[in-house]
Structure formats: C-alpha cells, structure tokens
Design an enzyme around this catalytic site. Structure first.
Site, short mmCIF file in Angstrom:
data_model
loop_
_atom_site.label_atom_id
_atom_site.label_comp_id
_atom_site.label_asym_id
_atom_site.label_seq_id
_atom_site.Cartn_x
_atom_site.Cartn_y
_atom_site.Cartn_z
N LYS A 9 0.87 -1.11 0.13
CA LYS A 9 0.03 0.07 -0.12
C LYS A 9 0.71 1.22 0.04
O LYS A 9 2.02 1.36 0.19
CB LYS A 9 -0.78 0.08 1.10
N ASP A 135 -2.37 -1.72 10.69
CA ASP A 135 -2.68 -1.71 9.00
C ASP A 135 -3.36 -2.78 8.39
O ASP A 135 -3.74 -3.01 7.50
CB ASP A 135 -1.29 -1.37 8.25
#
Ligand code: C5P
Length: 283
Positions: A9, A135
């Site tokens: 990401k 995350d």
C-alpha cells in the site's frame, strides 16, 4: 493449496494526530492498495508448526507476522487449525513503509480461514487483524479506504483513478515505532490542504489535483536525510509529476500518468540510479 497476492500500500494522505493513552497515535489517512505484491502459497500440513520458506535469513520465523497470524488462529480454533506451510516470493521491500508485513499477516488470516474452513466473515478477520498491526484490517479489505483511529477504523473510497507508480527504495530500513517517536519530538509543517482535497481529486480522477493534495506527516522526519533528497531528485529528473514518502519510509514514490510513461521513467532510472526500483500501477 491456495495462492494469495499480498499487495503493498501507499498513503495518499497521512496526518498523525494525538498520542493516545495506549501509546498509539490517532491518525487520519487514505490508504491505497497498489500493484506491487508478494506471492504467498499456503498449504495445510499435519505438523504442529508454521513453516515459512522464501524470506531472507535475517527474518526469524517467530517474529514473522505470518507466524503470529497463524498462532492467533490456532489458539482460538485449536481443534480446527492444523500446521501451515508457506512458500513466499517476496517483492515488497522490508522496512520501506509499504506495509509488507501487515499485508502478509492479512493474507495469512484469509488463508487459514479458507484452508481450515473456519467460515469467519471479513469483519471478524479485520477485528483479529487489528491485534497484529494497525494496518492489517486495511489489507483484509484492500482497494482504497480512509483510515482513522490508529488506522483500523475504515471507510471505503470508490474511485477510478489510473496512474503509474515508481517506487525507489533507498535501502534504509525505517522502524515504524521509532519514526513515530521522532515525529513527536520535532516541529512539524502543516498540510496546505486537508483530506477532502485528496478525496475530491480521487472522486474526479484528477491526477494533477491529486499531485497537489497528497500529504505525509512522516516527511517531517526525513527532510534532512540525503537519501530522501536524492530519491526525489531522481524521480523528478525521470519525469514523475510528484514524489512523496510512503508511510513512515523509506520508500519514495513517484507518480506518472498511465500512457506508457512508466517504461520511459523506469528505463531512465535503471540507467542512472542505484536504488532498488520497482514500477507498478494503482489498480
Ligand atoms: O500497529 P503496528 O504494530 O504496525 O505499529 C508499530 C508501532 O508504530 C507501534 O508500536 C507504535 O509505536 C507506532 N504506531 C503508533 N500509532 C499508530 C500506529 C503505529 O504510534 N496509529
């Protein structure tokens, strides 16, 4: 056996807010899954272990988030979760702010859920994932999402923006906890624009506006680092519209439009720059 592409990401926007009593920081971010990823093949075994192949020797299995994800599920479902063998093909640089460890943990939770027929809904995996890393819930969902709280409170963002992404990894391994500490000890610049500007640019597929709107508080911790200046200079010379730090670093990302510009930029960088270079798309 199941194979999962464990994607990395970037953060289009990352603003660190107050420090909480539990030691974490509240934040406001826009996560974006990207094309770069590790390929992870998971297989159930009859042993009582999680065996992982394909990681560099200096990553001990017991501190690997894949092992931690498997242990978590095995403790909760002792009769059902058996041994696991994982063959990894690693592409995501370690300590680069691209969420590789958290993404692998999310992939392991999904794999265990499927291989051992636990039938847990995604929301359940997200909740368990949050105990492994802030995350991890994002990586259970993927796509693009606003993250709040310590990053685990997610709101999906739908957009059709297509662009190329060039990632330069200067070989500096940043420890996320240390980066948070460093940030709390320095005077920070504030963003020119809020998160709304990023969301509007994504909604309207406007790459130029997005280039103006991206923001990352962690850049305050690296502005005086030579590698950051150098990486940005390489990306600018190569023709990227905008470059920014990924997560807590040290990967620096450059944005290009999708019309084949990727190839030209990559060719230039491979000729001139000694950093590790990866090209991918936002998809
Ligand atoms: O959640 P994760 O294990 O990835 O976080 C690593 C470290 O980063 C934490 O131990 C904490 O020091 C810091 N952190 C934080 N606030 C967050 C996320 C991480 O302070 N929202």
């Amino acid at each position: 056996m199941i194979v999962i592409e464990s994607h990395a990401k970037i953060n289009w926007y990352l603003r660190i807010l107050d420090r909480r009593p539990d030691g974490y920081h509240n934040l406001e971010t826009v996560f974006q899954e990207i094309g770069l990823g590790d390929s992870l093949a998971f297989e159930a075994t009859d042993s009582a272990e999680c065996q992982i192949d394909g990681f560099p020797a200096d990553v001990p299995a017991e501190s690997n988030l894949i092992t931690k994800a498997w242990e978590l599920m095995r403790t909760e479902f002792p009769g059902k979760v058996r041994g696991l063998h994982v063959q990894a093909q690693k592409e995501i640089p370690r300590g680069g702010g691209l969420g590789g460890g958290s993404s692998n943990a999310a992939a392991a939770l999904k794999a265990v859920n499927e291989l051992f027929d636990l039938k847990l809904p995604a929301s359940d995996l997200e909740m368990r994932g949050a105990t492994l890393g802030s995350d991890v819930p994002f990586f259970i969902r993927g796509g693009c999402a606003i993250g709040r709280g310590r990053g685990e409170r997610l709101t999906p963002v739908k957009h059709n923006l297509r662009c190329g992404l060039i990632l330069l990894f200067p070989g500096v391994h940043v420890n996320t906890g240390e980066a948070y500490k460093k940030l709390s000890g320095i005077k920070r610049n504030s963003p020119d624009n809020g998160i709304e500007s990023v969301l509007t640019a994504l909604n309207t597929n406007d790459l130029n506006a997005l280039c103006q709107a991206t923001y990352n508080d962690f850049e305050n911790t690296v502005v005086e680092s030579k590698w950051f200046d150098e990486a940005r200079a390489y990306l600018a010379l190569a023709g990227c519209h905008r470059s920014f730090l990924c997560g807590s670093g040290s990967t620096v990302a450059g944005l290009v439009s999708e019309d084949g510009q990727n190839e030209k930029v990559l060719e230039y960088l491979h000729r001139t720059c000694a950093y590790q270079i990866k090209g991918c798309v936002i998809s």
